[in-house]
Design an enzyme around this catalytic site. Structure first.
Site, PDB file in Angstrom:
ATOM      1  N   ALA A   1       0.837  -1.205   0.000  1.00 54.33           N
ATOM      2  CA  ALA A   1       0.000   0.000   0.000  1.00 54.33           C
ATOM      3  C   ALA A   1       0.874   1.258   0.000  1.00 54.33           C
ATOM      4  O   ALA A   1       1.830   1.338  -0.755  1.00 54.33           O
ATOM      5  CB  ALA A   1      -0.971  -0.031   1.171  1.00 54.33           C
ATOM      6  N   CYS A   2       0.552   2.220   0.857  1.00 52.80           N
ATOM      7  CA  CYS A   2       1.258   3.506   0.830  1.00 52.80           C
ATOM      8  C   CYS A   2       2.709   3.415   1.278  1.00 52.80           C
ATOM      9  O   CYS A   2       3.469   4.371   1.110  1.00 52.80           O
ATOM     10  CB  CYS A   2       0.512   4.524   1.695  1.00 52.80           C
ATOM     11  SG  CYS A   2      -1.078   5.017   1.004  1.00 52.80           S
TER      12      CYS A   2
END
Length: 405
Positions: free
Chosen positions: A187-188
């Protein structure tokens, strides 16, 4: 295997020796880790941008349309009415003023509210590959590295446009790079996790030079009909060259002093879209197949965890907070970054110490901290220290201490 400073600590464990219920043999030796540097970064910025005002006009048109079409159900209390938004609300909640996107027209169409990105023939370069090649060209130019000098490609991003072939292998082929490539998703935090995977590969000798790219088309998994999140994301691609210092020829090099990764399971940021959705048709099209989050819980739980990780990492390396020149933080929310930097530094950070790019780019998932690093390091001199840090769904946290050589 753990990496700290210039040492690599190896531990071998055998717990299945005959006649013993549990037996452990630990053989620890310290081997010198070669200096590994970031020698180039690249940035691809899409041509189109959407201001808060434009986004709100589209969203509010959708709200009016929805409330009108569902007036009877709203009147009886069967459905709640949707509430309009405002540019002021978005900026106050996030610090975001605009975002760059791959397709503006589709997003702003109140009856569509999804970017329009037509599928391409398999023989053509995919859209994520196209973005990555552009960002990689700048990174390779900064590093002075032709394709023949790169041994591996890592594509680290929050969402891949397909399951396989790996985006990394397509990008590797498009650039003419030999060796290997693979995709990864944290993800981020994908970029900082990708930097450590590249560093590990170089340290272990499976590659001497790695290209790590982050093509993020975040608008593709954003629900533009959700008032609380429709403004969060933008699109972009970043690229980083990681290599042995001994082979680096770039004028500008940043020694990777230390890298640390951490994951803590949480459902507070989630996207349930995947190939198994077709095995249960009842979930197709539901809001959880796009980005969803419990924003307040994320803020409360992630900020202290990130600050604690950076502070502990600095302490272990014998680096005082006062020695930090910069914090290149994940660009998700201005208030989050202000709180994290305050906890790390023991005071409010200046705009130079913790630069912001999300006002222009919005949250670009894994690419945000790399954009901050790419754009805000011209004033660094030899010996200056900064921390590149990203955090997000998982929860996941990655922090990398960098020192200019």
């Amino acid at each position: 295997v753990s990496h700290s400073g210039n040492s690599c600590h190896w531990i071998s464990v055998d717990s299945a020796l005959p006649g013993l219920e549990r037996h452990t043999i630990i053989d620890t030796e310290t081997r010198h880790m070669p200096d590994i540097v970031i020698s180039g970064t690249g940035l691809y910025t899409p041509a189109e941008s959407i201001s808060n005002e434009e986004l709100v006009a589209s969203f509010n048109a959708y709200v009016e349309q929805y409330n009108a079409e569902n007036a009877a159900a709203i009147e009886t209390g069967e459905l709640p009415p949707l509430q309009p938004s405002s540019a002021e609300f978005i900026e106050k909640a996030s610090g975001i003023k605009s975002r760059v996107v791959m397709n503006k027209e589709g997003i702003l169409d109140p009856r569509r509210m999804v970017p329009r990105l037509p599928e391409r023939p398999n023989e053509d370069q995919s859209v994520m590959c196209e973005m990555a090649v552009a960002a990689a060209a700048e990174a390779m130019s900064q590093a002075g590295k032709p394709a023949t000098d790169i041994d591996a490609v890592i594509v680290a991003a929050s969402n891949m446009q397909r399951a396989y072939p790996a985006m990394a292998v397509e990008i590797q082929d498009a650039l003419g790079i030999k060796g290997y490539g693979f995709d990864m998703n944290v993800a981020c935090s994908s970029a900082t996790f990708g930097i450590q995977q590249a560093r590990d590969a170089v340290a272990m000798g499976s590659a001497n030079c790695v290209l790590m790219v982050n093509p993020e088309i975040c608008t593709g998994h954003l629900n533009f009909r959700d008032r609380d999140s429709h403004f969060i994301f933008g699109d972009v691609c970043t690229a980083v060259i990681i290599e042995r210092a001994a082979t680096a020829t770039a004028e500008e090099q940043y020694l990777i002093v230390d890298s640390k990764l951490q994951t803590i399971y949480s459902n507070n940021i989630r996207n349930n879209f995947g190939f198994l959705n077709r095995a249960d048709e009842s979930g197709i099209g539901k809001p959880d197949k796009l980005f969803v989050q419990e924003g307040r819980k994320v803020f409360k739980e992630v900020c202290p965890a990130v600050a604690n990780q950076i502070s502990a990492q600095l302490e272990l390396q014998g680096i005082a907070p006062s020695q930090l020149k910069r914090l290149w933080l994940h660009q998700a929310n201005l208030s989050m970054n202000q709180l994290i930097s305050r906890r790390v530094l023991g005071r409010d950070a200046t705009a130079e110490e913790a630069p912001t790019i999300l006002d222009e780019y919005a949250n670009t998932s894994s690419a945000g901290s790399v954009i901050a690093f790419h754009k805000h390091r011209d004033d660094f001199r030899s010996g200056d220290i900064g921390v590149l840090c990203s955090f997000g769904a998982g929860y996941s946290i990655g922090s990398v201490i960098l020192k200019k050589r």
